[in-house]
Scaffold this motif. Structure first.
Motif, mmCIF file in Angstrom:
data_model
loop_
_atom_site.group_PDB
_atom_site.id
_atom_site.type_symbol
_atom_site.label_atom_id
_atom_site.label_comp_id
_atom_site.label_asym_id
_atom_site.label_seq_id
_atom_site.Cartn_x
_atom_site.Cartn_y
_atom_site.Cartn_z
ATOM 1 N N GLN A 52 0.857 -1.218 -0.205
ATOM 2 C CA GLN A 52 0.144 -0.148 -0.094
ATOM 3 C C GLN A 52 0.823 1.315 -0.021
ATOM 4 O OE1 GLN A 52 -3.726 0.541 2.455
ATOM 5 N NE2 GLN A 52 -2.184 1.970 3.598
ATOM 6 N N LEU A 53 0.699 2.349 -0.776
ATOM 7 C CA LEU A 53 1.441 3.677 -0.894
ATOM 8 C C LEU A 53 0.384 4.457 -0.539
ATOM 9 C CD1 LEU A 53 2.592 2.808 -4.595
ATOM 10 C CD2 LEU A 53 3.649 2.107 -2.553
ATOM 11 N N SER A 54 1.098 5.399 0.400
ATOM 12 C CA SER A 54 0.381 6.462 0.984
ATOM 13 C C SER A 54 1.248 7.485 1.327
ATOM 14 C CB SER A 54 -0.595 6.020 2.278
ATOM 15 O OG SER A 54 0.385 5.726 3.240
ATOM 16 N N ALA A 55 0.754 8.688 1.767
ATOM 17 C CA ALA A 55 1.580 9.897 2.261
ATOM 18 C C ALA A 55 0.915 10.486 3.505
ATOM 19 C CB ALA A 55 1.839 10.720 1.220
ATOM 20 N N ASN A 56 1.809 10.904 4.232
ATOM 21 C CA ASN A 56 1.429 11.887 5.452
ATOM 22 C C ASN A 56 1.743 13.172 5.315
ATOM 23 O OD1 ASN A 56 0.428 9.499 7.051
ATOM 24 N ND2 ASN A 56 2.506 8.941 7.398
ATOM 25 N N TYR A 57 0.738 14.089 5.495
ATOM 26 C CA TYR A 57 0.844 15.546 5.554
ATOM 27 C C TYR A 57 1.600 16.039 7.001
ATOM 28 C CZ TYR A 57 -1.509 16.255 1.085
ATOM 29 O OH TYR A 57 -2.092 16.181 -0.162
ATOM 30 N N GLU A 58 2.014 17.185 6.966
ATOM 31 C CA GLU A 58 2.612 17.728 8.047
ATOM 32 C C GLU A 58 1.665 17.667 9.415
ATOM 33 O OE1 GLU A 58 4.337 21.133 6.991
ATOM 34 O OE2 GLU A 58 6.205 20.595 6.335
ATOM 35 N N ASP A 59 0.360 17.999 9.156
ATOM 36 C CA ASP A 59 -0.494 17.813 10.174
ATOM 37 C C ASP A 59 -1.035 16.474 10.474
ATOM 38 O OD1 ASP A 59 -2.119 17.092 7.925
ATOM 39 O OD2 ASP A 59 -3.564 18.878 7.749
ATOM 40 N N GLY A 60 -0.309 15.654 9.906
ATOM 41 C CA GLY A 60 -0.763 14.262 10.366
ATOM 42 C C GLY A 60 -1.752 13.312 9.353
ATOM 43 N N GLU A 61 -2.410 14.098 8.710
ATOM 44 C CA GLU A 61 -3.384 13.522 7.552
ATOM 45 C C GLU A 61 -2.633 12.573 6.783
ATOM 46 O OE1 GLU A 61 -6.788 14.947 4.180
ATOM 47 O OE2 GLU A 61 -5.592 16.300 5.342
ATOM 48 N N GLN A 62 -3.442 11.639 6.399
ATOM 49 C CA GLN A 62 -2.938 10.520 5.680
ATOM 50 C C GLN A 62 -3.746 10.449 4.175
ATOM 51 O OE1 GLN A 62 -3.119 6.085 6.326
ATOM 52 N NE2 GLN A 62 -0.781 6.112 6.459
ATOM 53 N N VAL A 63 -2.944 10.234 3.219
ATOM 54 C CA VAL A 63 -3.632 9.959 2.066
ATOM 55 C C VAL A 63 -3.146 8.931 1.244
ATOM 56 C CG1 VAL A 63 -3.816 11.372 -0.512
ATOM 57 C CG2 VAL A 63 -3.469 12.807 1.573
ATOM 58 N N LEU A 64 -4.022 8.023 0.841
ATOM 59 C CA LEU A 64 -3.887 6.694 0.047
ATOM 60 C C LEU A 64 -3.534 7.059 -1.389
ATOM 61 C CD1 LEU A 64 -3.788 3.794 0.152
ATOM 62 C CD2 LEU A 64 -6.082 3.586 -0.586
ATOM 63 N N PHE A 65 -2.418 6.660 -1.887
ATOM 64 C CA PHE A 65 -2.418 6.870 -3.486
ATOM 65 C C PHE A 65 -2.513 5.502 -4.156
ATOM 66 C CE2 PHE A 65 0.825 10.438 -1.933
ATOM 67 C CZ PHE A 65 0.060 11.443 -2.406
#
Length: 214
Positions: A52-65
């Motif tokens: 699974q590929l995702s990313a975390n923003y600086e505010d902690g929110e995670q986005v699935l790619f």
């Protein structure tokens, strides 16, 4: 847990001395739940399993790619605001390829370009899905995407998802709660839109789970 097939130690710096031939490279193994290290010097190829590929923003929110299944390639991308992550959703075997190897091989470059386009398309579809107002339509869209990306065709116009996903994983992908997903999955099952096989893999009705980007 991380290991090399037929080896007990792993030193990522030693990958600089690997043979350039893809077929001659050693396989690296990760167990389910492992975070796979990402380095700007190269990319991973999945030879077996699902990531699974995702990313975390600086505010902690995670986005699935999206996901990388067998044959797919993935790596990091430079960003000051995103912390990229790759998580093994099953036991996985990986090959490591340096960027200079790819740049020096027309064959590898030709193999990688369609994968980059597919990754961008996955991310675009996930954005479209998460832009839907109603949670049930977001879940329906997500399951439709999984059907297209990871499905195995079955008789009677059905598709089996080759990997198991928890309700929490589905909920995180569409920005809702596990309880909400569990309730909606039960509703889908009661209406005959999905069933479970004996290994608890999802079996989806293709006529219902077909609308992804509309």
């Amino acid at each position: 847990m991380l290991s090399i097939v037929q080896s007990t130690e792993l030193d990522y710096s030693q990958q600089q001395h690997q043979q350039s031939s893809v077929l001659n490279k050693r396989l690296y193994f990760h167990t389910k739940g492992d975070e796979i290290p990402l380095f700007p010097e190269g990319v991973w190829q999945v030879t077996q399993g699902l990531v699974q590929l995702s990313a975390n923003y600086e505010d902690g929110e995670q986005v699935l790619f999206g996901w990388a299944a067998t044959g797919a390639w993935f790596g990091t991308q430079g960003s000051d605001t995103l912390d990229y992550q790759a998580i093994a959703l099953s036991p996985v075997y990986l090959r490591w390829l340096r960027l200079d190897e790819i740049e020096g091989s027309m064959r590898l470059s030709q193999l990688l370009l369609p994968q980059l386009a597919k990754r961008m398309r996955q991310a675009e579809l996930l954005l479209i899905i998460n832009g839907r107002r109603h949670t049930v339509e977001r879940l329906r869209g997500l399951l439709s995407l999984l059907r297209n990306e990871l499905g195995e065709s079955l008789p009677d116009y059905q598709t089996r998802i080759a990997y198991k996903f928890t309700h929490q994983q589905l909920a995180s992908a569409i920005g809702t709660t596990r309880v909400t997903v569990s309730r909606m999955m039960a509703q889908f099952q009661a209406k005959g839109h999905l069933t479970l096989d004996r290994h608890r893999h999802l079996i989806l009705d293709n006529s219902y789970f077909s609308n992804i980007g509309k």
